[in-house]
Design an enzyme around this catalytic site. Structure first.
Site, short mmCIF file in Angstrom:
data_model
loop_
_atom_site.label_atom_id
_atom_site.label_comp_id
_atom_site.label_asym_id
_atom_site.label_seq_id
_atom_site.Cartn_x
_atom_site.Cartn_y
_atom_site.Cartn_z
N THR A 128 4.67 23.80 -27.77
CA THR A 128 5.16 24.43 -26.54
C THR A 128 6.37 25.32 -26.79
OG1 THR A 128 6.30 23.88 -24.47
CG2 THR A 128 6.40 22.23 -26.17
N ASP A 129 6.58 26.30 -25.91
CA ASP A 129 7.78 27.14 -26.01
C ASP A 129 9.05 26.35 -25.74
OD1 ASP A 129 7.46 26.80 -23.25
OD2 ASP A 129 7.45 28.94 -22.76
N GLU A 130 8.91 25.16 -25.11
CA GLU A 130 10.11 24.40 -24.74
C GLU A 130 10.89 23.91 -25.95
OE1 GLU A 130 9.89 21.69 -21.52
OE2 GLU A 130 8.57 23.00 -20.36
N TYR A 153 11.13 15.31 -23.41
CA TYR A 153 9.80 15.86 -23.71
C TYR A 153 9.87 16.89 -24.83
CZ TYR A 153 5.88 19.14 -23.41
OH TYR A 153 4.84 19.98 -23.73
N LYS A 157 8.36 16.94 -28.70
CA LYS A 157 7.43 17.96 -29.22
C LYS A 157 8.03 18.64 -30.46
CE LYS A 157 3.95 19.11 -27.74
NZ LYS A 157 2.55 18.60 -27.91
P1 NAD Z 1 -2.03 16.59 -19.88
O1 NAD Z 1 -0.91 15.67 -19.56
O2 NAD Z 1 -2.79 17.22 -18.78
O3 NAD Z 1 -3.09 15.84 -20.79
C1 NAD Z 1 -2.72 15.02 -21.87
C2 NAD Z 1 -3.96 14.26 -22.34
O4 NAD Z 1 -3.59 13.47 -23.48
C3 NAD Z 1 -4.52 13.29 -21.28
O5 NAD Z 1 -5.93 13.37 -21.25
C4 NAD Z 1 -4.07 11.92 -21.80
O6 NAD Z 1 -4.94 10.87 -21.41
C5 NAD Z 1 -4.08 12.15 -23.30
N1 NAD Z 1 -3.20 11.22 -24.03
C6 NAD Z 1 -1.90 10.93 -23.73
N2 NAD Z 1 -1.44 10.02 -24.61
C7 NAD Z 1 -2.44 9.77 -25.49
C8 NAD Z 1 -2.56 8.94 -26.63
N3 NAD Z 1 -1.55 8.16 -27.05
N4 NAD Z 1 -3.73 8.92 -27.31
C9 NAD Z 1 -4.79 9.69 -26.89
N5 NAD Z 1 -4.73 10.47 -25.80
C10 NAD Z 1 -3.57 10.53 -25.11
O7 NAD Z 1 -1.40 17.69 -20.85
P2 NAD Z 1 -1.73 19.25 -20.96
O8 NAD Z 1 -0.93 19.98 -19.98
O9 NAD Z 1 -3.21 19.42 -21.03
O10 NAD Z 1 -1.09 19.56 -22.40
C11 NAD Z 1 -1.88 19.42 -23.59
C12 NAD Z 1 -1.03 19.77 -24.79
O11 NAD Z 1 -0.55 21.11 -24.67
C13 NAD Z 1 0.23 18.91 -24.94
O12 NAD Z 1 0.43 18.66 -26.30
C14 NAD Z 1 1.36 19.77 -24.38
O13 NAD Z 1 2.58 19.45 -24.99
C15 NAD Z 1 0.86 21.15 -24.79
N6 NAD Z 1 1.32 22.26 -23.94
C16 NAD Z 1 1.17 22.21 -22.57
C17 NAD Z 1 1.54 23.30 -21.79
C18 NAD Z 1 1.38 23.29 -20.29
O14 NAD Z 1 1.84 24.24 -19.62
N7 NAD Z 1 0.72 22.31 -19.70
C19 NAD Z 1 2.10 24.44 -22.40
C20 NAD Z 1 2.26 24.46 -23.79
C21 NAD Z 1 1.85 23.37 -24.55
O1 DAU Z 2 6.64 25.82 -21.07
C1 DAU Z 2 5.57 24.99 -21.43
C2 DAU Z 2 5.69 23.67 -20.71
O2 DAU Z 2 5.37 23.95 -19.34
C3 DAU Z 2 4.79 22.57 -21.27
O3 DAU Z 2 5.18 22.28 -22.57
C4 DAU Z 2 4.87 21.32 -20.39
O4 DAU Z 2 3.93 20.35 -20.86
C5 DAU Z 2 4.52 21.69 -18.97
O5 DAU Z 2 4.67 20.56 -18.13
C6 DAU Z 2 5.42 22.84 -18.47
O6 DAU Z 2 6.79 22.39 -18.32
P1 DAU Z 2 7.72 22.87 -17.10
O7 DAU Z 2 8.77 21.86 -16.89
O8 DAU Z 2 8.15 24.28 -17.28
O9 DAU Z 2 6.61 22.83 -15.91
P2 DAU Z 2 6.69 22.27 -14.42
O10 DAU Z 2 5.43 22.72 -13.74
O11 DAU Z 2 7.05 20.83 -14.37
O12 DAU Z 2 7.89 23.10 -13.81
C7 DAU Z 2 7.86 24.52 -13.77
C8 DAU Z 2 9.16 25.00 -13.13
O13 DAU Z 2 9.15 24.61 -11.75
C9 DAU Z 2 10.41 24.38 -13.73
O14 DAU Z 2 11.45 25.33 -13.73
C10 DAU Z 2 10.75 23.24 -12.78
C11 DAU Z 2 10.27 23.77 -11.43
N1 DAU Z 2 9.78 22.74 -10.49
C12 DAU Z 2 8.85 21.86 -10.91
C13 DAU Z 2 8.36 20.90 -10.05
C14 DAU Z 2 7.34 19.90 -10.51
C15 DAU Z 2 10.26 22.74 -9.17
O15 DAU Z 2 11.10 23.56 -8.79
N2 DAU Z 2 9.78 21.77 -8.32
C16 DAU Z 2 8.86 20.84 -8.71
O16 DAU Z 2 8.48 19.98 -7.87
#
Ligand code: NAD
Ligand code: DAU
Length: 341
Positions: A128-130, A153, A157
């Site tokens: 992730t970019d985070e 988190y 990562k």
């Molecule tokens: P998500 O939370 O929707 O899904 C995570 C999945 O992993 C679920 O199906 C969960 O059951 C499974 N899981 C959790 N712990 C596990 C374990 N110990 N063993 C096996 N399975 C397990 O997450 P997502 O948003 O689909 O993110 C997927 C990946 O992409 C993550 O690694 C996250 O860090 C990365 N990522 C997410 C975003 C985003 O915006 N959502 C952006 C950049 C990177």
């Molecule tokens: O940047 C990549 C990341 O994006 C991934 O690595 C993470 O897995 C994914 O959860 C996401 O993280 P963020 O914290 O950026 O996403 P989130 O949707 O939780 O929040 C997006 C922005 O919105 C952040 O600035 C917080 C704000 N927010 C979020 C929630 C849930 C609110 O203002 N209100 C809310 O209720």
């Protein structure tokens, strides 16, 4: 080609598996997923119905399992491992960091070690970019930006990225790390900003916006991310890191207002609440290396991606109802009660 996909029942993993099986005839995919609150086997119901007999296998298990993971690698002789499994929600990591360290750090370590011992020829670690921390008003993250994670988190990562790097340098495991910005699209769990806002707007309930609502994220449609991971799998250079971004920087208020407009709701639903502790101000991704090496650029504009996403949620109301289990309510109720206090 035999692929081990971990976390394939989550948001991005399930989109990735659907995309890959539709795009390639010669794949066998094993999906290892623990089915946490965020994992939903029904995300892949259509795949199970159509490919179960020969191209897709689901294994209910934990990436931390030191018996199961090596056994799967022995049985299936994978050509590649793609590690999507993670605890992914920043707010939950603030509430309780332990599961984040267990899955994201120890689980990744277990996969890397098993892959090393099994001689797996490719390991794509999804990050992730985070991990880069927070930007000021200008500039972008490149792959050379120093890691500076700010939440439990992102620290977990970044730790897993460093383990992936160490396995490449120490053992020669052909690891590729991908780092992507904020995804949105079908099957995203309604704890994240976009599906949460849609859910609250559809019920005419207040939409919680943290702080001043001016934090910026770089939004990418999930299929663009999936195609980036696909390109890294086939064309990535072992040892390299690849950034993916959506070229769509928006403040949280802009995102919320877009959803309110597209759902015909009034801006009076916006409710400013206490800020997220340690809230990163701005993310923006430079992805010139991914374009040069992988031929990748994002294809979906924010407007197009949002229209597709909201259409999916509108057409899948039962999915949204079903994922709001007791565990969902428990976290959401206590987290947002604290924010309002
Ligand atoms: P998500 O939370 O929707 O899904 C995570 C999945 O992993 C679920 O199906 C969960 O059951 C499974 N899981 C959790 N712990 C596990 C374990 N110990 N063993 C096996 N399975 C397990 O997450 P997502 O948003 O689909 O993110 C997927 C990946 O992409 C993550 O690694 C996250 O860090 C990365 N990522 C997410 C975003 C985003 O915006 N959502 C952006 C950049 C990177
Ligand atoms: O940047 C990549 C990341 O994006 C991934 O690595 C993470 O897995 C994914 O959860 C996401 O993280 P963020 O914290 O950026 O996403 P989130 O949707 O939780 O929040 C997006 C922005 O919105 C952040 O600035 C917080 C704000 N927010 C979020 C929630 C849930 C609110 O203002 N209100 C809310 O209720």
């Amino acid at each position: 080609m035999h692929l081990l996909v971990t976390g394939g029942c989550g948001f991005i993993g399930s989109n990735f598996i659907q995309h890959m099986l539709a795009a390639h005839d010669d794949l066998l995919i094993v999906n290892l997923d623990k089915l946490t609150y965020a994992g939903n086997r029904r995300n892949l119901a259509e795949v199970e119905a159509s490919h179960l007999d020969r191209r897709y296998f689901f294994v209910h298990g934990d990436i931390c399992d030191q018996t199961l993971v090596p056994e799967l690698m022995r049985q299936f002789r994978f050509d590649a491992v793609l590690n999507f499994a993670a605890e992914s929600h920043v707010d939950r990591s603030i509430n309780d960091p332990f599961p984040f360290i267990t899955t994201n750090v120890l689980g990744t370590q277990n996969l890397l070690e098993a892959a090393r011992k099994a001689g797996i020829p490719r390991f794509v670690h999804i990050s992730t970019d985070e991990v880069y921390g927070s930007l000021g008003p200008t500039g972008q993250f490149t792959e050379d930006t120093p890691l500076a994670p700010n939440s439990p988190y992102s620290a977990s990562k970044a730790s897993s990225d460093l383990l992936a790097r160490a396995y490449f340098h120490t053992y020669g495991l052909p690891v590729i790390v991908t780092r992507c910005s904020n995804n949105y699209g079908p099957y995203q769990f309604p704890e994240k900003l976009i599906p949460l806002t849609y859910l609250m707007a559809s019920r005419n309930e207040p939409i919680p916006v943290y702080g001043d609502g001016l934090n910026v994220r770089d939004w990418i449609y999930v299929l663009d991310h999936c195609q980036g991971v696909e390109a890294a799998l086939f064309r990535g250079r072992p040892g390299a890191v690849y950034n993916f971004g959506g070229d769509a920087e928006k403040t949280n208020l802009q995102v919320v207002r877009t959803i309110l407009r597209l759902t015909g709701r009034d801006e009076s639903l916006i409710s400013f609440v206490a800020d997220r502790p340690g809230h990163d101000r701005r993310y923006a991704m430079a992805f010139t290396r991914s374009t040069a090496d992988l031929g990748w650029t994002p294809a979906y504009s924010f407007e197009d991606g949002m229209a597709r996403t909201l259409a999916w949620y509108q057409a899948n109301a039962p999915w949204l109802d079903e994922v709001q289990s007791g565990a969902y309510r428990q976290f959401m109720d206590s987290w947002y009660a604290e924010r309002k206090a």
